[in-house]
Design a protein around this motif. Structure first.
Motif, short mmCIF file in Angstrom:
data_model
loop_
_atom_site.label_atom_id
_atom_site.label_comp_id
_atom_site.label_asym_id
_atom_site.label_seq_id
_atom_site.Cartn_x
_atom_site.Cartn_y
_atom_site.Cartn_z
N HIS A 47 0.83 -1.20 0.00
CA HIS A 47 0.00 0.00 0.00
C HIS A 47 0.87 1.26 0.00
CE1 HIS A 47 -3.34 2.69 0.83
NE2 HIS A 47 -2.70 3.14 1.91
N SER A 48 1.85 1.29 0.87
CA SER A 48 2.74 2.46 0.93
C SER A 48 3.51 2.64 -0.37
CB SER A 48 3.72 2.31 2.10
OG SER A 48 3.05 2.33 3.33
N LEU A 49 3.91 1.53 -0.98
CA LEU A 49 4.65 1.60 -2.24
C LEU A 49 3.79 2.23 -3.33
CD1 LEU A 49 7.45 0.71 -3.42
CD2 LEU A 49 6.24 -1.22 -4.40
N MET A 50 2.52 1.87 -3.38
CA MET A 50 1.64 2.42 -4.39
C MET A 50 1.40 3.92 -4.17
SD MET A 50 1.05 0.10 -6.60
CE MET A 50 2.74 -0.43 -6.26
N LEU A 51 1.33 4.34 -2.92
CA LEU A 51 1.21 5.77 -2.62
C LEU A 51 2.45 6.52 -3.11
CD1 LEU A 51 -0.26 5.71 1.01
CD2 LEU A 51 -1.47 6.26 -1.09
N ALA A 52 3.61 5.94 -2.84
CA ALA A 52 4.85 6.56 -3.29
C ALA A 52 4.94 6.58 -4.81
CB ALA A 52 6.05 5.81 -2.70
N LEU A 53 4.47 5.52 -5.48
CA LEU A 53 4.50 5.47 -6.94
C LEU A 53 3.67 6.59 -7.54
CD1 LEU A 53 5.22 4.15 -9.63
CD2 LEU A 53 3.31 2.56 -9.28
N ASP A 54 2.46 6.79 -7.03
CA ASP A 54 1.61 7.85 -7.55
C ASP A 54 2.28 9.21 -7.42
OD1 ASP A 54 -0.37 6.05 -8.23
OD2 ASP A 54 -1.51 6.34 -6.37
N ASP A 55 3.02 9.39 -6.32
CA ASP A 55 3.66 10.68 -6.08
C ASP A 55 4.92 10.86 -6.91
OD1 ASP A 55 3.55 13.08 -4.10
OD2 ASP A 55 5.64 12.42 -4.00
N ILE A 56 5.75 9.83 -6.98
CA ILE A 56 7.05 9.97 -7.63
C ILE A 56 6.94 10.06 -9.15
CG2 ILE A 56 7.70 7.54 -8.02
CD1 ILE A 56 10.45 8.23 -6.80
N MET A 57 5.83 9.61 -9.70
CA MET A 57 5.65 9.67 -11.15
C MET A 57 5.68 11.11 -11.66
SD MET A 57 5.55 6.72 -12.66
CE MET A 57 4.61 6.91 -14.19
N LYS A 58 5.38 12.07 -10.80
CA LYS A 58 5.43 13.48 -11.19
C LYS A 58 6.86 13.92 -11.49
CE LYS A 58 3.41 14.60 -7.35
NZ LYS A 58 2.80 15.38 -6.23
N TYR A 59 7.84 13.13 -11.03
CA TYR A 59 9.24 13.53 -11.15
C TYR A 59 10.03 12.61 -12.08
CZ TYR A 59 7.78 16.24 -7.15
OH TYR A 59 7.10 17.12 -6.33
N LYS A 60 9.32 11.98 -12.98
CA LYS A 60 9.96 11.03 -13.90
C LYS A 60 11.09 11.68 -14.68
CE LYS A 60 8.85 7.90 -17.73
NZ LYS A 60 7.75 7.31 -18.54
N ASP A 61 10.86 12.84 -15.24
CA ASP A 61 11.89 13.52 -16.05
C ASP A 61 13.06 13.97 -15.17
OD1 ASP A 61 10.34 13.15 -18.29
OD2 ASP A 61 9.49 15.17 -18.26
N GLU A 62 12.77 14.45 -13.98
CA GLU A 62 13.82 14.92 -13.08
C GLU A 62 14.73 13.76 -12.66
OE1 GLU A 62 10.72 15.80 -12.98
OE2 GLU A 62 10.49 17.93 -12.51
N ILE A 63 14.14 12.59 -12.41
CA ILE A 63 14.94 11.43 -12.00
C ILE A 63 15.79 10.92 -13.16
CG2 ILE A 63 14.80 9.03 -11.22
CD1 ILE A 63 12.34 9.91 -9.56
N ALA A 64 15.22 10.91 -14.36
CA ALA A 64 15.99 10.50 -15.54
C ALA A 64 17.16 11.46 -15.77
CB ALA A 64 15.09 10.46 -16.76
N ASP A 65 16.93 12.75 -15.56
CA ASP A 65 18.00 13.74 -15.72
C ASP A 65 19.06 13.57 -14.64
OD1 ASP A 65 19.05 16.30 -16.91
OD2 ASP A 65 18.65 17.01 -14.87
N PHE A 66 18.63 13.27 -13.42
CA PHE A 66 19.56 13.04 -12.31
C PHE A 66 20.48 11.86 -12.63
CE2 PHE A 66 20.21 11.13 -7.96
CZ PHE A 66 21.05 12.12 -7.49
N LYS A 67 19.93 10.82 -13.19
CA LYS A 67 20.72 9.65 -13.58
C LYS A 67 21.71 10.03 -14.68
CE LYS A 67 20.09 4.85 -15.17
NZ LYS A 67 20.64 4.92 -16.54
N ALA A 68 21.26 10.80 -15.66
CA ALA A 68 22.14 11.20 -16.76
C ALA A 68 23.28 12.09 -16.28
CB ALA A 68 21.32 11.93 -17.83
N ARG A 69 23.07 12.81 -15.21
CA ARG A 69 24.09 13.70 -14.65
C ARG A 69 25.05 12.98 -13.71
NH1 ARG A 69 22.23 16.89 -11.23
NH2 ARG A 69 19.97 16.59 -11.23
#
Length: 216
Positions: free
Chosen positions: A62-84
């Motif tokens: 349940h907690s993981l699904m809550l976190a998934l809904d929230d973190i999806m807003k930052y998909k591009d930022e996380i991809a950029d963080f990885k690239a950096r």
């Protein structure tokens, strides 16, 4: 200044995964290296622009699904963080957030898509693990307890500076070589602090040796 971000510190800490942040903080502080830890939870604006390493741990489904809904807003930022070249340490089932999707029976949800794996829920896996990797010389040891399975045959997934593993809890406390490796690599981007780093992993190493000797 080393910047640590602890993602969903209150939701995804089922097995004491916050110990990974504490292990980083302890060895930075004992070496006289300035650091800042920023903790983000649901609804907080996640800022990785000046982050060196982000840590995220395990939680209930349940907690993981809550976190998934929230973190999806930052998909591009996380991809950029990885690239950096930023670091993320993901332990337990939080690694499922970074794949293509999560399947649980007839339900399927898209995930961040940072990695090309999908997690499928089924029979629970409970086991000790000893893993030989290219990250450190010693085997990485730990414990797994999860219902999801990845559709790739790997115990630890690494790409660039992202480290994903189903091992739960404070993996950096139980594996001092891994803790040391991560800090040293982070310090490569902070040359003024490299000479300050003087860790003492002697107690952690003794604990590692005892744990490893008792594993099958």
């Amino acid at each position: 200044m080393i910047r640590i971000v602890h993602l969903y510190y209150d939701l995804l800490n089922l097995y004491g995964d916050s110990g990974n942040v504490k292990a980083l903080e302890y060895h930075l502080k004992s070496s006289g290296i300035d650091f800042e830890t920023v903790r983000h939870s649901l609804g907080d604006k996640i800022d990785l622009s000046s982050c060196d390493i982000a840590c995220i741990g395990s939680g209930t489904e349940h907690s993981l699904m809550l976190a998934l809904d929230d973190i999806m807003k930052y998909k591009d930022e996380i991809a950029d963080f990885k690239a950096r070249g930023g670091y993320i340490l993901s332990t337990g089932n939080s690694l499922e957030l970074f794949g293509k999707g999560i399947k649980n029976g007839k339900k399927e949800k898209s995930a961040l898509g940072i990695f090309n794996y999908t997690s499928v829920y089924g029979k629970r896996v409970v086991k000790d693990v000893r893993i030989k990797t290219e990250l450190v010389e010693d085997e990485i040891i730990g414990f797994e307890n999860h219902s999801g399975r990845l559709d790739v045959e790997k115990d630890i997934i690494t790409e660039d500076n992202f480290i994903m593993t189903y091992i739960i809890g404070p993996i950096l406390v139980r594996n001092p070589q891994l803790n040391d490796m991560i800090i040293k690599r982070i310090l490569e981007k902070h040359p003024d602090d490299i000479d300050k780093y003087s860790p003492d992993h002697s107690l952690e190493q003794k604990a590692y040796d005892v744990f490893k000797s008792g594993m099958k």
